[in-house]
Design a protein around this motif. Structure first.
Motif, PDB file in Angstrom:
ATOM      1  N   CYS A 268      32.992  49.861  35.929  1.00 24.85           N
ATOM      2  CA  CYS A 268      32.865  49.754  34.882  1.00 24.85           C
ATOM      3  C   CYS A 268      31.912  48.661  34.297  1.00 24.85           C
ATOM      4  O   CYS A 268      32.105  47.634  35.638  1.00 24.85           O
TER       5      CYS A 268
ATOM      6  N   CYS B  13      30.194  55.854  26.298  1.00 24.01           N
ATOM      7  CA  CYS B  13      30.236  54.942  27.799  1.00 24.01           C
ATOM      8  C   CYS B  13      28.835  54.836  28.568  1.00 24.01           C
ATOM      9  O   CYS B  13      28.742  56.273  29.057  1.00 24.01           O
TER      10      CYS B  13
ATOM     11  N   CYS C 212      29.425  46.235  29.297  1.00 23.17           N
ATOM     12  CA  CYS C 212      28.987  45.768  28.452  1.00 23.17           C
ATOM     13  C   CYS C 212      29.113  46.332  26.779  1.00 23.17           C
ATOM     14  O   CYS C 212      28.889  46.390  25.672  1.00 23.17           O
ATOM     15  N   ASN C 213      30.847  46.765  26.931  1.00 23.26           N
ATOM     16  CA  ASN C 213      31.377  47.637  26.154  1.00 23.26           C
ATOM     17  C   ASN C 213      30.485  48.274  24.674  1.00 23.26           C
ATOM     18  O   ASN C 213      31.145  48.233  24.046  1.00 23.26           O
TER      19      ASN C 213
ATOM     20  N   CYS D 113      31.559  51.494  25.132  1.00 22.66           N
ATOM     21  CA  CYS D 113      32.173  51.558  24.561  1.00 22.66           C
ATOM     22  C   CYS D 113      32.919  51.648  22.964  1.00 22.66           C
ATOM     23  O   CYS D 113      32.857  52.110  21.644  1.00 22.66           O
TER      24      CYS D 113
HETATM   25 FE1  SF4 Z   1      32.741  49.784  30.899  1.00 24.60          FE
HETATM   26 FE2  SF4 Z   1      33.072  51.044  28.031  1.00 24.60          FE
HETATM   27 FE3  SF4 Z   1      30.616  49.910  28.667  1.00 24.60          FE
HETATM   28 FE4  SF4 Z   1      31.452  51.945  29.809  1.00 24.60          FE
HETATM   29  S1  SF4 Z   1      30.626  51.195  28.306  1.00 24.60           S
HETATM   30  S2  SF4 Z   1      30.632  50.918  31.323  1.00 24.60           S
HETATM   31  S3  SF4 Z   1      33.776  51.822  30.076  1.00 24.60           S
HETATM   32  S4  SF4 Z   1      32.512  48.318  28.769  1.00 24.60           S
END
Ligand code: SF4
Ligand code: ADP
Length: 694
Positions: free
Chosen positions: A344, A362, A347-348, A350
């Motif tokens: 991971c 993601c 980056c949030n 998700c």
């Molecule tokens: Fe991590 Fe969420 Fe970014 Fe995927 S989208 S890399 S789970 S923080």
């Protein structure tokens, strides 16, 4: 699971752990996390959770699961256990999780003043009559609960717990944090009741105590009862009421799921919060109970994980994001495939998507959320449809992902990149302050490609249409990315601002390359004009402040980085900007630049004023780098005459956007090579479950 290749150092992670009447097969625990699926997309949810169980997570939980229609979070599709049709939906998930030997947990939830109840139009209960705390700031208050209401609420909890039994869950949660109803009862600031449920700490903890005891009585013969509870970061303060109240109920449940009482920290972006950041606080809690403890910490390193267990900080490795970025972390550790772990990046993206009410996605894992709709497996790809060759042009996130997945499918792949280094925008952006973990997007793919003898990589190779045709590949994937505009065209302006050709205007690319003159930076003042509203405006401002350059950040929005609110970065960015001394000007659009001053206009009154500066950096929108693509399109006949079969444009070169979207488009192009058009565009709506409770 297990091939005998596991490093024995990691054995503690694979020990079974008893949780009340059930036993988790190992210490990998997917804590409850939102997914934007819930009641509305039950098949999608079941397949996604099932994938995590297949990947080796010993416990897999739902998202927040409403116990009653008066806790309705429309438009967000949480799970629910309002009636028997919900039981059927959630059984899809428990079956999918049990199929792989994992335990299934359900997070029973009552929102209280945070819920708007837009669908059910019922009043939300609260310890008092308090303003709605949702992000909408609805002009609406909760209903102060009478003692009868408390009895009623407890009845709803037990009815939902019985349904959880019927849905075959193994772990039933009492959810007492994140400022939902039970948490509000705990808080001396929020709970001002004068009866036996307010006042002293003993009284304020009473409702949770009773719900835990009653839930144990309802399901305890078959299920473990877990409590999600939050504590402050500063646990050394023994006077803290949450710590004190924890002490009063420390032995009641079968498991504690501990979070930090600050969501911007608990769910912090990697820009501000690093791996294992909660361990001091969690260790304190662990010392106060004999019950097993789980907590998150964006754990992606098996060494950090095992140190949590060996040093007794916690009993389980809790994860939401790491299990989203790589549902197969446990299996990879077990099989000695540590290099294959897709970490991971924090980056949030998700979280942003389930905060928008849409299914989870993601940046690192393009299959996330597509397990059911497209049938994508998180650790397997279909074999190539034919012995054919593919040329991928551009090694940014889209091109790297395409080359990697095509290589894994077994095609003969050539990846050509104009620059000497791979990674495209990710390489450039990961050099910004706090963004180092973003390079994982590049590094994981380069690591996978290095293992594939059928993928040849040619950096420092800028291709034009003639050279592409000369290479005579059967398939061409163009992933040439995009560049930032420097003319101010964006959301607020549809046309270039006056003075956009002045030599003192710098594009992001030029700033990142270090093109901006650095004579006496202490006398230099830069205006950043941000009509992009994500992370770039704040990131560039902080980079320039690191170089001692004075910065004024101007935006037509009411707050800086308004979209980064969804990724939980807005708050951290704003604090960092203020601490760094960046001057922030909101609600102003850019109209002119005369080489040494910007004219800006109030977005409401249209009143203009000027701000003097040495340089101007507009951050507004991007232009796709599609010249090569357009030239290739015009030479289609020649391409086909030479045996060419297909050409496609992917990533930012097609539709500039999130890195997650570029990776997804690279994956889709690669996974679907050889499929018919109809197979590629399945609508994939959940249809089997026809009954509908919102
Ligand atoms: Fe991590 Fe969420 Fe970014 Fe995927 S989208 S890399 S789970 S923080
Ligand atoms: P995406 O996010 O879509 O992957 P990026 O902008 O991150 O896009 O990456 C695009 C990559 O393509 C960059 O590394 C760029 O150097 C490369 N590139 C652009 N044009 C060419 C070309 N004609 N030949 C080879 N590589 C190219």
């Amino acid at each position: 699971m297990g091939t005998g290749d596991r490093d024995p150092r990691y054995d503690p992670l694979f020990e079974p752990v008893k949780i009340g009447p059930v036993t988790a097969p190992n210490r990998f625990y997917q804590v409850p996390h939102c997914a934007g699926m819930g009641y509305r997309r039950p098949q999608m949810m079941a397949a996604m959770r099932g994938m995590k169980a297949e990947g080796g997570w010993g416990v897999v939980c739902t998202e927040y699961c409403s116990i009653h229609p008066s806790s309705d979070d429309m438009p967000y599709p949480h799970a629910s256990l309002w009636d028997d049709s919900d039981v059927d939906k959630l059984r899809l998930m428990t079956d999918a999780v049990h199929e792989h030997g994992a335990l299934a947990g359900v997070e029973l939830w009552y929102g209280g003043r945070s819920t708007v109840n837009l669908y059910t139009r019922q009043p939300a209960f609260g310890p008092g009559s308090l303003p709605n705390s949702s992000k909408y700031h609805m002009p609406l208050q909760s209903r102060a609960m009478t003692l009868d209401d408390i009895k009623t609420l407890k009845g709803w909890y037990q009815a939902a717990a019985e349904r959880a039994l019927a849905a075959n869950f193994d772990i039933v949660y009492v959810y007492a944090n994140h400022e939902y109803l039970l948490h509000d009862f705990l808080s001396s600031k929020i709970n001002s009741r004068q009866d036996g449920y307010g006042g002293s700490a003993k009284n304020r903890v009473r409702l949770i105590r009773e719900v835990i005891e009653e839930t144990k009585a309802t399901v305890g013969h078959r299920c473990a009862v877990a409590v999600r509870y939050s504590i402050p970061r500063d646990v050394e303060n023994d006077e803290d009421e949450l710590i004190k109240m924890f002490g009063m109920i420390a032995e009641l449940p079968d498991l504690w799921d501990i979070t930090i009482n600050d969501y911007s920290w608990e769910m912090g972006s990697s820009r501000f919060v690093k791996e294992a950041s909660n361990q001091v606080a969690v260790a304190k809690i662990k010392s106060m109970t004999t019950k097993p403890v789980v907590s998150v910490g964006r754990f992606t390193s098996p060494d950090t994980m095992v140190s949590q267990i060996n040093s007794g900080v916690q009993d389980f490795i809790g994860a939401a994001r790491p299990s989203i970025a790589d549902p197969f972390i446990p299996q990879k550790i077990d099989q000695g495939r540590i290099d294959d772990i897709r970490e991971c990046i924090g980056c949030n993206v998700c979280y942003a998507h389930d905060s928008l009410g849409s299914p989870l996605r993601c940046t690192q894992n393009p299959t996330m959320g597509e397990e059911w709709r497209r049938g994508w497996h998180a650790d397997q790809v279909p074999e190539r449809h034919a012995d054919e060759t593919v040329l991928v042009i551009g090694a940014g996130p889209a091109g790297l992902e395409a080359a990697c997945t095509l290589g894994q499918r077994g095609y003969q792949v050539t990846l050509a990149e104009a620059q000497t280094s791979l990674g495209g925008r990710v390489t450039a952006e990961s050099r910004l302050p706090g963004f180092a973990e973003w390079a994982r997007v590049r590094d994981w793919r380069m690591g996978q490609i290095a293992k594939l003898p059928n993928v040849d990589v040619y950096p420092d190779n800028r291709l034009n249409a003639d050279s592409v045709l000369e290479l005579e590949h059967q398939h061409i994937v163009v992933a040439t990315g995009a560049r930032w505009r420097d003319d101010g065209v964006g959301r607020w302006r549809e046309t270039a601002f006056e003075g956009s050709h002045e030599p003192t205007v710098f594009s992001i690319e030029r700033v990142l390359k270090g093109d901006m003159p650095k004579n006496d930076t202490s006398k230099c003042h830069v205006i950043i004009y941000d009509d992009d509203h994500y992370y770039m405006g704040a990131a560039i401002a902080l980079k320039l402040r690191d170089e001692n350059i004075a910065v004024t950040l101007i935006t037509p929005e009411g707050r800086v980085g308004s979209w980064s609110y969804f990724t939980q970065e807005q708050y951290g960015s704003m604090i960092a900007l203020l601490e760094a001394g960046v001057k922030v000007v909101t609600n102003q659009g850019l109209t002119r630049w005369n080489g040494s001053a910007a004219t800006i206009q109030c977005v409401f009154s249209e009143v203009e004023c000027t701000v003097a500066a040495d340089y101007l950096i507009p951050i507004t929108a991007k232009l796709p780098n599609d010249d090569l693509w357009l030239e290739l399109q015009s030479k289609q006949d020649e391409f086909h005459e030479k045996g060419g079969l297909s050409m496609q444009l992917i990533g930012d070169g097609s539709t500039p956007g999130l890195i997650a979207a570029a990776v997804y488009s690279g994956h889709k192009a690669a996974r679907e090579l050889g499929l018919t058009a109809a197979d590629k565009d399945k609508a994939g709506r959940d249809t089997t479950i026809v009954s509908f409770t919102p």
